[in-house]
Design an enzyme around this catalytic site. Structure first.
Site, PDB file in Angstrom:
ATOM      1  N   PRO A 162       0.824  -1.220   0.000  1.00  4.53           N
ATOM      2  CA  PRO A 162       0.000   0.000   0.000  1.00  4.53           C
ATOM      3  C   PRO A 162       0.855   1.265   0.000  1.00  4.53           C
ATOM      4  O   PRO A 162       1.871   1.335   0.691  1.00  4.53           O
ATOM      5  CB  PRO A 162      -0.774  -0.110   1.321  1.00  4.53           C
ATOM      6  CG  PRO A 162       0.110  -0.931   2.204  1.00  4.53           C
ATOM      7  CD  PRO A 162       0.884  -1.862   1.319  1.00  4.53           C
TER       8      PRO A 162
ATOM      9  N   CYS B 242      -0.433  29.030 -15.974  1.00  7.03           N
ATOM     10  CA  CYS B 242      -0.894  29.475 -17.296  1.00  7.03           C
ATOM     11  C   CYS B 242      -1.466  28.309 -18.085  1.00  7.03           C
ATOM     12  O   CYS B 242      -0.871  27.843 -19.072  1.00  7.03           O
ATOM     13  CB  CYS B 242       0.272  30.084 -18.063  1.00  7.03           C
ATOM     14  SG  CYS B 242       0.941  31.473 -17.204  1.00  7.03           S
TER      15      CYS B 242
HETATM   16  N1  PLP Z   1       2.569  -1.678  -6.039  1.00  8.32           N
HETATM   17  C1  PLP Z   1       2.666  -1.454  -7.358  1.00  8.32           C
HETATM   18  C2  PLP Z   1       3.319  -2.466  -8.208  1.00  8.32           C
HETATM   19  C3  PLP Z   1       2.155  -0.281  -7.917  1.00  8.32           C
HETATM   20  O1  PLP Z   1       2.254  -0.066  -9.227  1.00  8.32           O
HETATM   21  C4  PLP Z   1       1.525   0.672  -7.071  1.00  8.32           C
HETATM   22  C5  PLP Z   1       0.957   1.919  -7.595  1.00  8.32           C
HETATM   23  O2  PLP Z   1       0.641   2.112  -8.710  1.00  8.32           O
HETATM   24  C6  PLP Z   1       1.462   0.410  -5.699  1.00  8.32           C
HETATM   25  C7  PLP Z   1       1.983  -0.776  -5.218  1.00  8.32           C
HETATM   26  C8  PLP Z   1       0.825   1.356  -4.746  1.00  8.32           C
HETATM   27  O3  PLP Z   1      -0.507   1.560  -5.022  1.00  8.32           O
HETATM   28  P1  PLP Z   1      -1.385   2.416  -4.009  1.00  8.32           P
HETATM   29  O4  PLP Z   1      -0.646   3.677  -3.747  1.00  8.32           O
HETATM   30  O5  PLP Z   1      -2.647   2.663  -4.733  1.00  8.32           O
HETATM   31  O6  PLP Z   1      -1.575   1.615  -2.783  1.00  8.32           O
END
Ligand code: PLP
Length: 450
Positions: free
Chosen positions: A301, A375
């Site tokens: 996350p 702008c």
């Molecule tokens: N892991 C991977 C491979 C990702 O590409 C991303 C974000 O695009 C994330 C984790 C984190 O996602 P989030 O910030 O939505 O939890």
């Protein structure tokens, strides 16, 4: 008092409060004081909020070793230190992110490296710094990492990034598990299986797991379970093919990030604890049905940890009433930042919650558009909301849930200087990253003749 004076707790940082005098404080620090000391625009991050969300994730997924904070959401040396202190692991997606994490003393063995086009310099640094694991995105990278590892007499732990073919219900640019996009190996075409075989065969790679990422800002929790089930099918196939010593190392199912947060009052954040319990239970159940040991579930996350922890503080400047048609007048309220500090509304139509934070609002409500100072007519932060009509020059206005994908996506458009990040905790404000200066920009220039 009216609605505009409330501070929705599911959108704003956990320690944001509107005082009796109308001033909003975060962790006991009045936002006008921050504006006086550090200027505007300014990102203000609630340290305890960020840390508590790290702990919530760790609890939901059975420990910090199962949670890799996706540093692409927000990374500074201080943030890396917070993540380390809270016992989480970390994802990096570039050499720069790796260097920042390492400079902060983040242990390399707790880092996972991502990216669909990792540079040779990045791969070399991964090997020399002994980064914990690498999520492989394509066949060329697999070969290259094997070769570079061999040259350094190193064995690198790897996961295969699988595209499970799920259409996440999110914006096209932040959905990553469907077929027609650039990340990972396709499950449907068999290329994920081929890659897993190749990784298992490679002398200097150790296949430790399979990875998938459904998308970002996902609210349909079912997507995570369906993706997990599909990837478990690949685990099953590997159990049919790989020798026991290879299988003994294959133990991780990394389900990526994507947990949706509330950006506006009428949204509800995804209940991570419930999703975690559901996904972990489903993985155990399906693995059992398939007759394989359940892999350990890991997640990545970013937004759900960093996003709600911060707000962006602006000062209101010009106010203009624009005659749209016979029946409509729209008020344009301009703040002193905009698309350079928050590209998300322009990039993918992201919605936000903004509030007057220096006093109570009193006027009648009027249809208002909050715009930036750039702008570009697309420099809109909040396209349409009903705001009190006394909102005007000199007021402090803050937009919530800007901790993720704002500072890290900021630009210098119109030579706007990147705002500072100020952390707040226990009534104290601390400068985390200073404001950029014109000297910083000029320092990059070659001032010689050629
Ligand atoms: N892991 C991977 C491979 C990702 O590409 C991303 C974000 O695009 C994330 C984790 C984190 O996602 P989030 O910030 O939505 O939890």
């Amino acid at each position: 008092m009216n609605d505009f004076n409330s501070i929705p707790s599911h959108v704003w940082p956990r320690n944001a409060v509107r005082q009796d005098d109308g001033v909003v404080t975060i962790a006991g620090v009045p936002l006008p004081e921050i504006a006086d000391t550090y200027g505007t625009p300014c990102y203000v991050i609630d340290e305890d909020d960020f840390r508590s969300r790290c702990r919530d994730m760790a609890e939901a997924f059975g420990g910090g070793e199962n949670v890799h904070y996706a540093s692409k959401a927000l990374l500074t040396a201080t943030v890396a230190r917070w993540v380390d202190e809270e016992g989480l692991c970390m994802d990096v997606a570039s050499l720069g992110e790796l260097q920042i994490a390492l400079a902060a003393g983040f242990p390399a063995e707790r880092i996972t490296a991502h990216g669909n086009n990792k540079s040779v310099a990045f791969l070399r640094a991964i090997i020399s710094e002994k980064v914990g694991s690498v999520v492989l995105d394509n066949a060329g990278e697999l070969e290259l990492l094997d070769e570079l590892s061999a040259a350094s007499e190193h064995i690198q732990d790897v996961l295969i990034r699988v595209k499970p073919g799920i259409e996440a219900h999110t914006h096209e640019f932040i959905a990553t598990a469907h077929e027609d996009q650039k990340f990972g190996f396709s499950l449907a075409s068999g290329s994920a299986m081929e890659a897993a075989r190749a990784a298992a065969r490679a002398e200097n790679l150790r296949l430790v797991g399979l990875h998938c990422h459904v998308g970002s800002q996902v609210f349909d929790a079912e997507g995570f379970s369906v993706a997990a089930e599909r990837v478990l099918g690949l685990f099953r196939q590997l159990h049919d093919e790989l020798p026991a010593d290879e299988l003994a190392q294959l133990s991780v199912l990394d389900l990526g990030g994507g947990y949706g947060i509330a950006y506006t009052e009428d949204e509800e954040p995804l209940n991570v604890r419930a999703v975690a319990a559901d996904v972990i239970g489903r993985v155990a159940e399906v693995a059992d049905q398939l007759g394989i040991p359940a892999p350990s579930v890991k997640v990545e996350p970013g937004r759900a940890i960093a996003g709600p922890a911060a707000v962006t503080l602006y000062e209101v400047g010009s106010v203009k009433d624009v005659h749209v048609d016979e029946d409509t007048t729209r008020r344009y309220v301009a703040v002193d930042g905009g698309m350079s500090d928050n590209i998300r509304p322009a990039l993918y139509g992201a919605a936000y919650d903004g509030r007057l934070v220096s006093r109570f609002a009193e006027g009648e409500y009027t249809t208002t558009r909050i715009v930036g100072a750039h702008c570009e007519s697309g420099d809109i932060l909040i396209p349409e909301a009903s705001y009190p009509n006394d909102l005007g020059r000199g007021d402090l206005f803050a937009i919530a849930a800007t901790g993720a994908y704002c500072y890290v996506m900021s630009s210098r458009y119109n030579a706007f200087l990147r705002p500072p990040i100020v952390s707040v905790r226990g009534g104290q404000a601390k400068l985390m990253v200073r404001r950029e200066t014109v000297e910083d920009i000029l320092a990059l220039e070659n001032t010689g003749e050629h």
